[in-house]
Design an enzyme around this catalytic site. Sequence first.
Site, PDB file in Angstrom:
ATOM      1  N   HIS A   1    -103.763 -38.430 -64.917  1.00 57.28           N
ATOM      2  CA  HIS A   1    -104.311 -37.899 -63.664  1.00 57.28           C
ATOM      3  C   HIS A   1    -103.222 -37.059 -63.003  1.00 57.28           C
ATOM      4  CE1 HIS A   1    -107.598 -41.200 -63.084  1.00 57.28           C
ATOM      5  NE2 HIS A   1    -107.580 -40.718 -64.311  1.00 57.28           N
TER       6      HIS A   1
ATOM      7  N   CYS B   1    -104.035 -44.693 -59.558  1.00 48.83           N
ATOM      8  CA  CYS B   1    -103.100 -43.795 -58.879  1.00 48.83           C
ATOM      9  C   CYS B   1    -102.584 -44.395 -57.574  1.00 48.83           C
ATOM     10  CB  CYS B   1    -103.750 -42.433 -58.651  1.00 48.83           C
ATOM     11  SG  CYS B   1    -104.064 -41.563 -60.211  1.00 48.83           S
TER      12      CYS B   1
ATOM     13  N   GLU C   1    -102.004 -37.003 -60.061  1.00 46.54           N
ATOM     14  CA  GLU C   1    -101.031 -37.769 -59.266  1.00 46.54           C
ATOM     15  C   GLU C   1     -99.976 -38.422 -60.153  1.00 46.54           C
ATOM     16  OE1 GLU C   1    -104.429 -37.949 -59.280  1.00 46.54           O
ATOM     17  OE2 GLU C   1    -105.059 -39.190 -57.583  1.00 46.54           O
TER      18      GLU C   1
ATOM     19  N   CYS D   1    -107.640 -42.702 -57.249  1.00 49.82           N
ATOM     20  CA  CYS D   1    -108.331 -43.868 -57.797  1.00 49.82           C
ATOM     21  C   CYS D   1    -107.403 -45.090 -57.668  1.00 49.82           C
ATOM     22  CB  CYS D   1    -108.692 -43.613 -59.262  1.00 49.82           C
ATOM     23  SG  CYS D   1    -107.257 -43.539 -60.365  1.00 49.82           S
TER      24      CYS D   1
END
Length: 155
Positions: free
Chosen positions: A58, A91, A60, A88
Site C-alpha cells: 500500500h 496501514c 502508506e 486500512c
Amino acid sequence: MDTEKLDLRLMSRTLQLAQGAKTAGEVPVGALIYDPARETIIAEAANAPIASHDPTAHAEILAMRAAGERLGNYRLGGLWLYVSLEPCAMCAGAVAHARIERLIFGASDPKGGAVISGTRFFDQPTCHWKPQVTEGILADESAGLLKAFFRERRK
C-alpha cells in the site's frame, strides 16, 4: 508555517502520486512522508500491490519503508504521513508502530478504512500510539479519482 496551505500542497502531491498508480493499473492511492522540522518531503509512494505481487504494498507502507531506509530508523517520530485515502487497519497499525506524529488523509473509506471508519484502530485500548489525525483534505478530489478508477474497471 501555514499548516492549512501546506496540507493542501502536500495532499495535491499525493493525488499526483495516486494518478500515477491509476495509470499503472493500481488502485489510485498516493502517500508521502514529510519532515516539518526540515520542511522537506522524506519519501513518496503510490499503491503497488499488483506490480510488486505484494499485498502489503500500500502507498502508506511503501512511503514509511522508504522513509525508514532513508533515515536509517524504523521509528518515524516527528514526521507526518499524507495519504489520499483513509488508511486500512494494516496501514494504521504501521503508523502506530512507526510513531508517526501526524496523519493527514483525503477521502474516507467506509469499507476498508480503519481511522474514522470500521475498526477505528487508534481508538482501540490495545493501540499504543495515536497520531494527530486530520481528515478530509482534498477529499472530493481523492474520492473522484477512486470512483472514476472503479467505474472504468467495471466496464
